[in-house]
Design a protein around this motif. Structure first.
Motif, PDB file in Angstrom:
ATOM      1  N   MET A  22       2.171  20.784  42.586  1.00 32.19           N
ATOM      2  CA  MET A  22       0.914  21.239  43.118  1.00 32.19           C
ATOM      3  C   MET A  22       1.194  22.017  44.399  1.00 32.19           C
ATOM      4  SD  MET A  22      -2.334  20.737  42.312  1.00 32.19           S
ATOM      5  CE  MET A  22      -3.223  19.615  41.611  1.00 32.19           C
ATOM      6  N   GLY A  23       0.693  23.195  44.507  1.00 32.08           N
ATOM      7  CA  GLY A  23       0.922  24.050  45.670  1.00 32.08           C
ATOM      8  C   GLY A  23      -0.100  23.796  46.764  1.00 32.08           C
ATOM      9  N   LEU A  24      -0.009  24.579  47.774  1.00 31.34           N
ATOM     10  CA  LEU A  24      -0.919  24.457  48.903  1.00 31.34           C
ATOM     11  C   LEU A  24      -2.340  24.748  48.464  1.00 31.34           C
ATOM     12  CD1 LEU A  24      -0.617  23.801  51.868  1.00 31.34           C
ATOM     13  CD2 LEU A  24      -0.395  26.215  52.343  1.00 31.34           C
ATOM     14  N   PHE A  25      -3.298  24.009  48.969  1.00 30.69           N
ATOM     15  CA  PHE A  25      -4.720  24.124  48.651  1.00 30.69           C
ATOM     16  C   PHE A  25      -5.023  23.823  47.181  1.00 30.69           C
ATOM     17  CE2 PHE A  25      -5.504  25.281  52.775  1.00 30.69           C
ATOM     18  CZ  PHE A  25      -4.871  26.453  53.159  1.00 30.69           C
ATOM     19  N   GLY A  26      -4.200  22.992  46.554  1.00 33.25           N
ATOM     20  CA  GLY A  26      -4.504  22.512  45.221  1.00 33.25           C
ATOM     21  C   GLY A  26      -4.190  23.458  44.077  1.00 33.25           C
ATOM     22  N   SER A  27      -3.578  24.597  44.346  1.00 31.16           N
ATOM     23  CA  SER A  27      -3.242  25.507  43.248  1.00 31.16           C
ATOM     24  C   SER A  27      -1.762  25.386  42.920  1.00 31.16           C
ATOM     25  CB  SER A  27      -3.603  26.945  43.624  1.00 31.16           C
ATOM     26  OG  SER A  27      -2.928  27.306  44.809  1.00 31.16           O
ATOM     27  N   SER A  28      -1.365  25.901  41.799  1.00 29.30           N
ATOM     28  CA  SER A  28       0.041  25.805  41.416  1.00 29.30           C
ATOM     29  C   SER A  28       0.813  26.995  41.948  1.00 29.30           C
ATOM     30  CB  SER A  28       0.156  25.747  39.891  1.00 29.30           C
ATOM     31  OG  SER A  28      -0.380  26.935  39.349  1.00 29.30           O
ATOM     32  N   GLY A  29       2.134  26.834  42.052  1.00 32.21           N
ATOM     33  CA  GLY A  29       2.981  27.918  42.542  1.00 32.21           C
ATOM     34  C   GLY A  29       2.726  28.193  44.008  1.00 32.21           C
ATOM     35  N   GLY A  30       2.755  29.485  44.391  1.00 32.37           N
ATOM     36  CA  GLY A  30       2.518  29.892  45.769  1.00 32.37           C
ATOM     37  C   GLY A  30       1.053  29.801  46.131  1.00 32.37           C
ATOM     38  N   GLY A  31       0.199  29.738  45.115  1.00 33.61           N
ATOM     39  CA  GLY A  31      -1.226  29.560  45.350  1.00 33.61           C
ATOM     40  C   GLY A  31      -1.865  30.714  46.079  1.00 33.61           C
ATOM     41  N   VAL A  32      -2.663  30.355  47.032  1.00 26.62           N
ATOM     42  CA  VAL A  32      -3.466  31.330  47.750  1.00 26.62           C
ATOM     43  C   VAL A  32      -2.598  32.329  48.510  1.00 26.62           C
ATOM     44  CG1 VAL A  32      -3.762  29.961  49.845  1.00 26.62           C
ATOM     45  CG2 VAL A  32      -5.549  31.534  49.150  1.00 26.62           C
ATOM     46  N   TRP A  33      -1.399  31.951  48.901  1.00 25.46           N
ATOM     47  CA  TRP A  33      -0.535  32.840  49.685  1.00 25.46           C
ATOM     48  C   TRP A  33      -0.014  34.017  48.873  1.00 25.46           C
ATOM     49  CZ3 TRP A  33      -2.117  31.693  54.069  1.00 25.46           C
ATOM     50  CH2 TRP A  33      -2.276  30.377  54.476  1.00 25.46           C
ATOM     51  N   ASP A  34      -0.028  33.912  47.544  1.00 24.29           N
ATOM     52  CA  ASP A  34       0.434  35.010  46.680  1.00 24.29           C
ATOM     53  C   ASP A  34      -0.669  36.015  46.359  1.00 24.29           C
ATOM     54  OD1 ASP A  34       3.022  34.062  46.578  1.00 24.29           O
ATOM     55  OD2 ASP A  34       2.662  32.860  44.789  1.00 24.29           O
ATOM     56  N   ALA A  35      -1.864  35.784  46.817  1.00 21.11           N
ATOM     57  CA  ALA A  35      -2.987  36.677  46.519  1.00 21.11           C
ATOM     58  C   ALA A  35      -2.783  38.017  47.216  1.00 21.11           C
ATOM     59  CB  ALA A  35      -4.295  36.044  46.978  1.00 21.11           C
ATOM     60  N   GLN A  36      -2.851  39.091  46.438  1.00 21.73           N
ATOM     61  CA  GLN A  36      -2.677  40.430  46.994  1.00 21.73           C
ATOM     62  C   GLN A  36      -3.936  40.836  47.744  1.00 21.73           C
ATOM     63  OE1 GLN A  36      -1.161  43.498  44.358  1.00 21.73           O
ATOM     64  NE2 GLN A  36      -2.581  44.969  45.241  1.00 21.73           N
ATOM     65  N   ILE A  37      -3.756  41.302  48.980  1.00 24.01           N
ATOM     66  CA  ILE A  37      -4.918  41.734  49.754  1.00 24.01           C
ATOM     67  C   ILE A  37      -4.929  43.243  49.982  1.00 24.01           C
ATOM     68  CG2 ILE A  37      -5.288  39.541  50.915  1.00 24.01           C
ATOM     69  CD1 ILE A  37      -3.824  40.690  53.345  1.00 24.01           C
ATOM     70  N   TRP A  38      -3.781  43.889  49.693  1.00 21.86           N
ATOM     71  CA  TRP A  38      -3.727  45.323  49.931  1.00 21.86           C
ATOM     72  C   TRP A  38      -2.551  45.912  49.167  1.00 21.86           C
ATOM     73  CZ3 TRP A  38      -1.302  48.001  54.654  1.00 21.86           C
ATOM     74  CH2 TRP A  38      -1.694  49.325  54.708  1.00 21.86           C
ATOM     75  N   ALA A  39      -2.737  47.099  48.625  1.00 14.67           N
ATOM     76  CA  ALA A  39      -1.652  47.814  47.960  1.00 14.67           C
ATOM     77  C   ALA A  39      -1.746  49.282  48.341  1.00 14.67           C
ATOM     78  CB  ALA A  39      -1.745  47.651  46.446  1.00 14.67           C
ATOM     79  N   MET A  40      -0.575  49.912  48.487  1.00 13.81           N
ATOM     80  CA  MET A  40      -0.537  51.317  48.884  1.00 13.81           C
ATOM     81  C   MET A  40       0.605  52.005  48.152  1.00 13.81           C
ATOM     82  SD  MET A  40      -0.290  52.637  52.765  1.00 13.81           S
ATOM     83  CE  MET A  40       1.122  53.645  53.112  1.00 13.81           C
ATOM     84  N   THR A  41       0.300  53.143  47.540  1.00 13.72           N
ATOM     85  CA  THR A  41       1.338  53.911  46.869  1.00 13.72           C
ATOM     86  C   THR A  41       2.026  54.801  47.898  1.00 13.72           C
ATOM     87  OG1 THR A  41       0.019  53.918  44.851  1.00 13.72           O
ATOM     88  CG2 THR A  41       1.802  55.515  44.992  1.00 13.72           C
ATOM     89  N   LEU A  42       3.338  54.699  47.961  1.00 16.90           N
ATOM     90  CA  LEU A  42       4.119  55.456  48.927  1.00 16.90           C
ATOM     91  C   LEU A  42       4.488  56.822  48.362  1.00 16.90           C
ATOM     92  CD1 LEU A  42       6.463  52.552  50.054  1.00 16.90           C
ATOM     93  CD2 LEU A  42       4.319  53.279  51.077  1.00 16.90           C
ATOM     94  N   ILE A  43       5.017  57.692  49.192  1.00 16.69           N
ATOM     95  CA  ILE A  43       5.416  59.027  48.760  1.00 16.69           C
ATOM     96  C   ILE A  43       6.457  58.954  47.654  1.00 16.69           C
ATOM     97  CG2 ILE A  43       6.561  61.155  49.520  1.00 16.69           C
ATOM     98  CD1 ILE A  43       5.311  60.690  52.281  1.00 16.69           C
ATOM     99  N   SER A  44       7.313  57.952  47.693  1.00 18.45           N
ATOM    100  CA  SER A  44       8.362  57.794  46.687  1.00 18.45           C
ATOM    101  C   SER A  44       7.809  57.395  45.327  1.00 18.45           C
ATOM    102  CB  SER A  44       9.358  56.725  47.139  1.00 18.45           C
ATOM    103  OG  SER A  44       8.714  55.458  47.190  1.00 18.45           O
TER     104      SER A  44
END
Length: 115
Positions: free
Chosen positions: A1-23
């Motif tokens: 059981m992960g942090l805050f009752g979820s499995s794996g990394g849980g809430v810490w793995d939630a993506q909050i932002w993504a950006m496509t780079l020039i590459s």
């Protein structure tokens, strides 16, 4: 059981932002990454604060020690704290503790100098 009752990394793995780079690569920031960034900013100000010498600096060192010990005990004992994010926050607390003592010792040595 992960942090805050979820499995794996849980809430810490939630993506909050993504950006496509020039590459063409995609840089993603997770909640855990953001927590580490905030921790680094606070650590910067904490190290700046440790450069002053006063009666409150002893209390600051004591609190820094308690924070690191709490991180260490929780990391070793609480299964939900066994994450890379928590480990890196614990290392940041250790660096803060060592930097605070190092700066204080260096400052005290300068104050006692007989030059």
């Amino acid at each position: 059981m992960g942090l805050f009752g979820s499995s794996g990394g849980g809430v810490w793995d939630a993506q909050i932002w993504a950006m496509t780079l020039i590459s063409g690569g995609v840089w993603r920031m997770t909640l855990g990454d953001m927590l580490l960034l905030v921790g680094l900013v606070f650590m910067f100000f904490e190290i700046l604060k440790s450069t002053r010498t006063s009666n409150a600096s002893v209390l600051d060192h004591l609190l820094s020690t308690f924070v690191f010990v709490a991180f260490l005990v929780e990391f070793l004992v609480v299964p939900g704290a066994a994450t890379s994010v928590f480990f890196l926050l614990m290392i940041m607390a250790l660096i803060d503790l060592m930097a605070g003592f190092s700066v204080s010792i260096r400052s005290a040595g300068r104050d006692v100098s007989f030059n």
